[in-house]
Scaffold this motif. Structure first.
Motif, short mmCIF file in Angstrom:
data_model
loop_
_atom_site.label_atom_id
_atom_site.label_comp_id
_atom_site.label_asym_id
_atom_site.label_seq_id
_atom_site.Cartn_x
_atom_site.Cartn_y
_atom_site.Cartn_z
N ALA A 197 0.44 4.41 6.90
CA ALA A 197 1.41 5.30 7.54
C ALA A 197 2.35 5.92 6.50
CB ALA A 197 2.21 4.53 8.59
N ALA A 198 2.77 5.12 5.50
CA ALA A 198 3.64 5.65 4.45
C ALA A 198 2.91 6.70 3.63
CB ALA A 198 4.11 4.51 3.54
N MET A 199 1.63 6.46 3.33
CA MET A 199 0.83 7.44 2.59
C MET A 199 0.65 8.72 3.41
SD MET A 199 -1.92 4.65 1.18
CE MET A 199 -3.10 5.85 0.61
N GLU A 200 0.42 8.55 4.70
CA GLU A 200 0.25 9.72 5.58
C GLU A 200 1.54 10.54 5.64
OE1 GLU A 200 -0.75 8.86 9.73
OE2 GLU A 200 -2.44 10.23 9.47
N ASN A 201 2.69 9.85 5.68
CA ASN A 201 3.99 10.52 5.71
C ASN A 201 4.21 11.37 4.47
OD1 ASN A 201 6.69 11.09 6.58
ND2 ASN A 201 7.44 9.48 5.24
N LEU A 202 3.65 10.94 3.35
CA LEU A 202 3.83 11.65 2.08
C LEU A 202 2.66 12.58 1.75
CD1 LEU A 202 5.33 8.69 0.04
CD2 LEU A 202 6.56 10.72 0.82
N ILE A 216 -0.59 11.80 1.27
CA ILE A 216 -1.60 11.30 0.33
C ILE A 216 -2.55 10.29 0.99
CG2 ILE A 216 -0.23 11.71 -1.76
CD1 ILE A 216 0.52 8.71 -1.68
N ALA A 217 -2.62 10.29 2.32
CA ALA A 217 -3.48 9.34 3.01
C ALA A 217 -4.94 9.51 2.62
CB ALA A 217 -3.31 9.48 4.52
N HIS A 218 -5.33 10.74 2.28
CA HIS A 218 -6.72 10.99 1.91
C HIS A 218 -7.09 10.34 0.58
CE1 HIS A 218 -4.34 14.03 -0.16
NE2 HIS A 218 -5.35 14.24 -0.98
N LEU A 219 -6.09 9.87 -0.16
CA LEU A 219 -6.33 9.24 -1.46
C LEU A 219 -6.41 7.72 -1.36
CD1 LEU A 219 -3.82 11.36 -3.58
CD2 LEU A 219 -6.30 11.65 -3.45
N ARG A 220 -6.44 7.21 -0.16
CA ARG A 220 -6.39 5.76 0.08
C ARG A 220 -7.31 4.97 -0.84
NH1 ARG A 220 -6.94 2.70 5.87
NH2 ARG A 220 -7.71 0.71 5.11
N ASP A 221 -8.54 5.38 -0.98
CA ASP A 221 -9.53 4.61 -1.75
C ASP A 221 -9.75 5.17 -3.15
OD1 ASP A 221 -10.06 2.83 0.41
OD2 ASP A 221 -11.30 4.39 1.34
N ALA A 222 -8.96 6.17 -3.53
CA ALA A 222 -9.10 6.75 -4.87
C ALA A 222 -8.50 5.82 -5.91
CB ALA A 222 -8.42 8.11 -4.92
N GLY A 223 -9.00 5.89 -7.13
CA GLY A 223 -8.42 5.11 -8.22
C GLY A 223 -7.08 5.69 -8.63
N TYR A 224 -6.07 4.83 -8.74
CA TYR A 224 -4.73 5.29 -9.10
C TYR A 224 -4.73 6.02 -10.44
CZ TYR A 224 0.32 5.01 -10.04
OH TYR A 224 1.63 5.31 -10.34
N GLY A 225 -5.58 5.59 -11.36
CA GLY A 225 -5.63 6.22 -12.67
C GLY A 225 -6.42 7.51 -12.70
N GLU A 226 -7.02 7.88 -11.57
CA GLU A 226 -7.87 9.07 -11.54
C GLU A 226 -7.24 10.23 -10.77
OE1 GLU A 226 -11.31 7.45 -9.73
OE2 GLU A 226 -11.89 6.25 -11.48
N LEU A 274 8.52 2.84 0.21
CA LEU A 274 8.70 2.90 1.66
C LEU A 274 8.16 1.65 2.34
CD1 LEU A 274 7.80 6.63 2.48
CD2 LEU A 274 10.02 5.62 1.93
N VAL A 275 7.03 1.14 1.85
CA VAL A 275 6.46 -0.08 2.41
C VAL A 275 7.39 -1.27 2.16
CG1 VAL A 275 4.54 -1.73 2.13
CG2 VAL A 275 4.07 0.70 2.32
N GLN A 276 8.14 -1.19 1.08
CA GLN A 276 9.12 -2.24 0.77
C GLN A 276 10.22 -2.29 1.83
OE1 GLN A 276 10.32 -2.19 -3.39
NE2 GLN A 276 12.31 -3.07 -2.89
N LYS A 277 10.36 -1.20 2.60
CA LYS A 277 11.33 -1.07 3.69
C LYS A 277 12.77 -1.05 3.21
CE LYS A 277 8.36 -2.96 7.30
NZ LYS A 277 8.19 -3.97 8.37
N ALA A 278 12.97 -0.70 1.96
CA ALA A 278 14.32 -0.52 1.44
C ALA A 278 14.81 0.87 1.84
CB ALA A 278 14.32 -0.66 -0.07
N LYS A 279 16.08 0.99 2.15
CA LYS A 279 16.65 2.27 2.56
C LYS A 279 17.39 2.98 1.43
CE LYS A 279 16.54 3.79 6.16
NZ LYS A 279 15.55 4.71 6.77
#
Length: 267
Positions: free
Chosen positions: A123-128, A130-140, A155-160
């Motif tokens: 949900a956090a990725m979708e909000n930003l 980048i949800a389509h990158l879920r399985d992509a390599g972070y270095g790529e 955002l997942v850390q839930k800090a405000k």
């Protein structure tokens, strides 16, 4: 949610100069505070004090009225998240794995994320965007996409309260724009954003507050339109600029334009 810094001073050694000298300011929900100043004036040190990494400072840092020196790192992490500059990783984790790393204050040691954690990360990725990158390599993925993945992790850390150290450093023009727009959206959603930048236009375009630090001291604090002027930019950065009012349609803001390149014009 609130954060108040009062008379913060810090030196790395007893006989060394103060890196921070009597710094005071406060932020509240919805604030996007742009912290400006040349390299080496104490911006990153101030962030490390707020995050609880440096404790031997003078003054007070209060999180929701509580002295952060009385809170451990896990308690601070419930409210404050740090987003560093995007870097190229050693291990090519998937983007989803990187985002799930924001759960370290919620998942037990040696525990694993459950389905609800994964759904929150997605949900956090979708909000930003980048949800389509879920399985992509972070270095790529691109630098801008990596930066947004780090924001999703926060955002997942839930800090405000989100503290960002030059979030657009080393990003191309398009990625700078995309990252800053997403950050601005978070402030409108009620997050407290504190970010350092070397670009006055970032303050004019996105921030509602600006803090200028020079020589370890706060020399300007207020709205960008009120405190960022040509004289201040020249004094701090040694560059001659013109602050131009610009309007396009209903949108109006200021721009910082170097005069004839800006170099060599100051005395």
């Amino acid at each position: 949610m609130s954060l108040e810094i009062s008379h913060l001073s810090f030196a790395y050694g007893r006989r060394t100069r103060l890196v921070l000298d009597d710094v005071s300011f406060s932020v509240k929900e919805g604030d996007l505070l742009a912290v400006l100043g040349p390299n080496g004036v104490g911006k990153s040190t101030m962030f490390r004090c707020i995050l609880g990494f440096l404790r031997n400072y003078r003054g007070n840092i209060r999180l929701n009225g509580l002295d952060i020196k009385t809170l451990d790192h896990k308690e601070i992490a419930k409210h404050v998240a740090y987003i560093p500059q995007s870097t190229h990783p050693v291990f090519n984790y998937t983007v989803l794995d990187v985002v799930l790393m924001g759960l370290t204050n919620q998942v037990r040691l040696l525990g694993t994320p459950n389905r609800s954690h994964i759904d929150e990360a997605y949900a956090a990725m979708e909000n930003l965007g980048i949800a389509h990158l879920r399985d992509a390599g972070y270095g790529e993925i691109s630098g801008g996409e990596r930066q947004l993945a780090l924001v999703a992790r926060a955002l997942v850390q839930k800090a405000k309260i989100l503290i960002m150290d030059e979030p657009t450093a080393n990003l191309d023009y398009g990625n700078q724009f995309r990252v800053m727009c997403r950050i601005s959206d978070l402030a409108r959603d009620g997050y407290i954003i504190i970010l350092s930048t070397h670009n006055p236009d970032h303050a004019f375009l996105y921030a509602n507050r600006t803090l200028m630090i020079y020589g370890g001291r706060v020399i300007a604090d207020g709205t960008p339109e009120d405190v960022l002027d040509a004289g201040l930019i020249k004094d701090v950065y040694g560059v001659d600029v013109h602050i131009e009012d610009y309007q396009y349609g209903s949108r109006r803001h200021k721009l910082c334009i170097p005069i004839d390149g800006g170099v060599g014009k100051h005395e």
